[in-house]
Design an enzyme around this catalytic site. Structure first.
Site, short mmCIF file in Angstrom:
data_model
loop_
_atom_site.label_atom_id
_atom_site.label_comp_id
_atom_site.label_asym_id
_atom_site.label_seq_id
_atom_site.Cartn_x
_atom_site.Cartn_y
_atom_site.Cartn_z
N ARG A 16 0.83 -1.20 0.00
CA ARG A 16 0.00 0.00 0.00
C ARG A 16 0.87 1.25 0.00
O ARG A 16 1.78 1.39 0.82
CB ARG A 16 -0.91 0.03 1.23
CG ARG A 16 -1.59 1.36 1.39
CD ARG A 16 -3.02 1.24 1.74
NE ARG A 16 -3.62 2.53 1.95
CZ ARG A 16 -4.68 2.73 2.69
NH1 ARG A 16 -5.24 1.72 3.30
NH2 ARG A 16 -5.20 3.92 2.80
N ARG A 72 -6.62 1.25 -3.83
CA ARG A 72 -5.62 0.78 -2.88
C ARG A 72 -5.47 -0.74 -2.92
O ARG A 72 -6.44 -1.46 -3.14
CB ARG A 72 -5.93 1.25 -1.45
CG ARG A 72 -7.17 0.76 -0.78
CD ARG A 72 -8.43 1.63 -0.85
NE ARG A 72 -8.31 3.07 -0.89
CZ ARG A 72 -8.31 3.86 0.17
NH1 ARG A 72 -8.41 3.35 1.36
NH2 ARG A 72 -8.25 5.16 0.02
N ASP A 89 -6.74 -2.15 2.45
CA ASP A 89 -7.24 -1.27 3.49
C ASP A 89 -7.68 -2.16 4.65
O ASP A 89 -8.50 -3.06 4.44
CB ASP A 89 -8.48 -0.57 2.92
CG ASP A 89 -8.68 0.81 3.48
OD1 ASP A 89 -7.89 1.24 4.31
OD2 ASP A 89 -9.66 1.45 3.04
N ASP A 115 -9.27 -1.75 8.39
CA ASP A 115 -9.84 -0.78 9.32
C ASP A 115 -10.35 -1.47 10.57
O ASP A 115 -11.04 -2.49 10.49
CB ASP A 115 -11.03 -0.05 8.67
CG ASP A 115 -10.61 0.83 7.52
OD1 ASP A 115 -9.55 1.47 7.61
OD2 ASP A 115 -11.35 0.86 6.50
N1 ROI Z 1 -15.36 1.46 -1.97
C1 ROI Z 1 -15.63 0.14 -1.79
N2 ROI Z 1 -16.60 -0.41 -2.52
N3 ROI Z 1 -14.97 -0.63 -0.91
C2 ROI Z 1 -13.97 -0.12 -0.15
O1 ROI Z 1 -13.37 -0.85 0.67
C3 ROI Z 1 -13.65 1.25 -0.28
N4 ROI Z 1 -12.68 1.82 0.47
C4 ROI Z 1 -12.41 3.11 0.39
C5 ROI Z 1 -13.14 4.02 -0.56
C6 ROI Z 1 -12.12 4.67 -1.47
C7 ROI Z 1 -13.87 5.08 0.26
N5 ROI Z 1 -14.10 3.32 -1.38
C8 ROI Z 1 -14.38 2.01 -1.22
O2 ROI Z 1 -11.49 3.61 1.18
#
Ligand code: ROI
Length: 167
Positions: free
Chosen positions: A90, A100, A103, A105
Site C-alpha cells: 500500500r 488501494r 485497506d 480498518d
Molecule cells: N469502496 C468500496 N466499494 N470498498 C472499499 O473498501 C472502499 N474503500 C475506500 C473508498 C475509497 C472510500 N471506497 C471504497 O477507502
C-alpha cells in the site's frame, strides 16, 4: 506506552482491496492478521464484490470482515494492521478515496468509542457503507454498535449499492 493489556477484547476488522489481485490481497491479509502476536481469529466473513465508493474511475473492490480476540491495545492493533498494509504494497497517496492494494480498518473494539487523531471507532461510515455493514452483519448478526444501535436495524436501512456476496 504499553502495546497490550491483560484483558481479551473482541475486535472487528474491515478488509478492502481493489488493486493487484484483490482476492489474493484479502486472503493474504487474513493470514497475516492471524499471525500477529496477541491476536487470534474468530470468524471470517464471505468475500463481497462491491462498486467503488468515491471516484468511479477505479476498479471494483473486494471487501470482507473479520472478528478477532486480542490483547493488543487499539493503537497497537492499528499499527500492526498498518504494517500489514505497507508490506502488501500500500502506498498512501494524497488523492482522497483512491484505489488501494489493501485497506484494514478497525471497525469495532469491544464496546469502546475511540476518537483520537489516528483512530475513530466505531469506524466512520460503519452504519452507511454496505460493503462494511453487510460483511459485519454476516459474522455478528446480534451486534450492537456503540452510539449507532442494533446492526439488524442498520442493515434494514442500508441499500446494497451493488454489493454482491461471492460464493
Ligand atoms: N469502496 C468500496 N466499494 N470498498 C472499499 O473498501 C472502499 N474503500 C475506500 C473508498 C475509497 C472510500 N471506497 C471504497 O477507502
Amino acid at each position: 506506552m504499553k502495546d497490550s493489556s491483560d484483558v481479551l477484547v473482541t475486535a472487528y476488522i474491515g478488509l478492502g482491496s481493489n488493486l493487484d489481485n484483490p482476492v489474493a490481497q484479502i486472503k493474504s491479509a487474513r493470514a497475516a492478521i492471524a499471525l500477529l502476536e496477541g491476536v487470534s481469529e474468530l470468524t471470517f466473513s464471505s468475500l463481497y464484490h462491491s462498486l467503488p465508493m468515491g471516484p468511479q474511475d477505479q476498479p471494483d473492490y473486494i471487501n470482507a470482515a473479520l472478528s478477532v480476540e486480542t490483547y493488543l491495545t487499539p493503537i497497537a492493533l492499528l499499527r500492526s494492521l498498518q504494517a500489514i498494509e505497507t508490506i502488501q504494497g500500500r502506498v498512501r497517496k494524497d488523492e482522497r478515496w483512491g484505489a488501494r492494494t489493501l485497506d484494514l480498518d478497525i471497525l469495532l473494539y469491544g464496546d469502546e468509542e475511540i476518537d483520537v487523531p489516528d483512530l475513530m471507532v466505531p469506524h466512520t461510515g460503519i452504519s452507511e457503507r454496505s460493503f462494511v455493514l453487510y460483511p459485519l452483519f454476516e459474522i455478528a448478526p446480534q451486534l450492537i454498535i456503540p452510539g449507532k444501535g442494533i446492526i439488524a436495524d442498520l442493515v434494514a436501512k442500508c441499500p446494497l449499492d451493488g454489493l454482491k456476496q461471492m460464493v
